[in-house]
Write an enzyme that holds these catalytic residues in place. Structure first.
Site, PDB file in Angstrom:
ATOM      1  N   ASP A   1       0.924  -1.194   0.241  1.00 30.77           N
ATOM      2  CA  ASP A   1      -0.063  -0.018   0.004  1.00 30.77           C
ATOM      3  C   ASP A   1       0.836   1.278  -0.028  1.00 30.77           C
ATOM      4  O   ASP A   1       2.080   1.155   0.181  1.00 30.77           O
ATOM      5  CB  ASP A   1      -1.101   0.067   1.107  1.00 30.77           C
ATOM      6  CG  ASP A   1      -0.239  -0.135   2.448  1.00 30.77           C
ATOM      7  OD1 ASP A   1       0.174  -1.207   3.110  1.00 30.77           O
ATOM      8  OD2 ASP A   1       0.018   1.070   2.734  1.00 30.77           O
TER       9      ASP A   1
ATOM     10  N   ASP B   1      -0.241   4.428   1.645  1.00 31.72           N
ATOM     11  CA  ASP B   1      -1.008   5.575   2.224  1.00 31.72           C
ATOM     12  C   ASP B   1       0.028   5.739   3.624  1.00 31.72           C
ATOM     13  O   ASP B   1      -0.316   6.896   4.236  1.00 31.72           O
ATOM     14  CB  ASP B   1      -2.274   4.942   2.884  1.00 31.72           C
ATOM     15  CG  ASP B   1      -2.254   3.696   3.873  1.00 31.72           C
ATOM     16  OD1 ASP B   1      -1.209   2.804   3.890  1.00 31.72           O
ATOM     17  OD2 ASP B   1      -2.898   3.708   4.725  1.00 31.72           O
TER      18      ASP B   1
END
Ligand SMILES: [Zn+2]
Length: 79
Positions: free
Chosen positions: A25, A27
């Protein structure tokens, strides 16, 4: 998430070291931004599981090359 201290210890012993990472990911470090949605644990695991075969294939392809013993890198030479 890190390759320390393994990489330093391998260097001290003159061993080759290769880290393999799976990016799950993007984020991290963007908490609090409205334009970037936080990922869930299940989303991370889903991407991780999707990439496990790729990592296994990489390792299976690499081991025969390592067994040839043709070490041309400088890992065994201390700076
Ligand atoms: Zn090496």
């Amino acid at each position: 998430m890190t390759q320390y201290p393994e990489v330093t210890l391998a260097r001290e012993k003159g061993m080759c070291y290769l880290g393999i990472g799976i990016i799950t990911d993007y984020d991290s470090g963007f908490e609090g931004r409205d334009d970037i949605k936080p990922v869930t644990n299940s989303e991370v695991l889903k991407i991780f599981e999707k990439n496990v075969k790729t990592v296994k294939d990489l390792i299976h392809a690499s081991v025969p090359e390592l067994e040839k013993g043709q070490k041309t890198c400088g890992c065994g030479k201390l700076a």
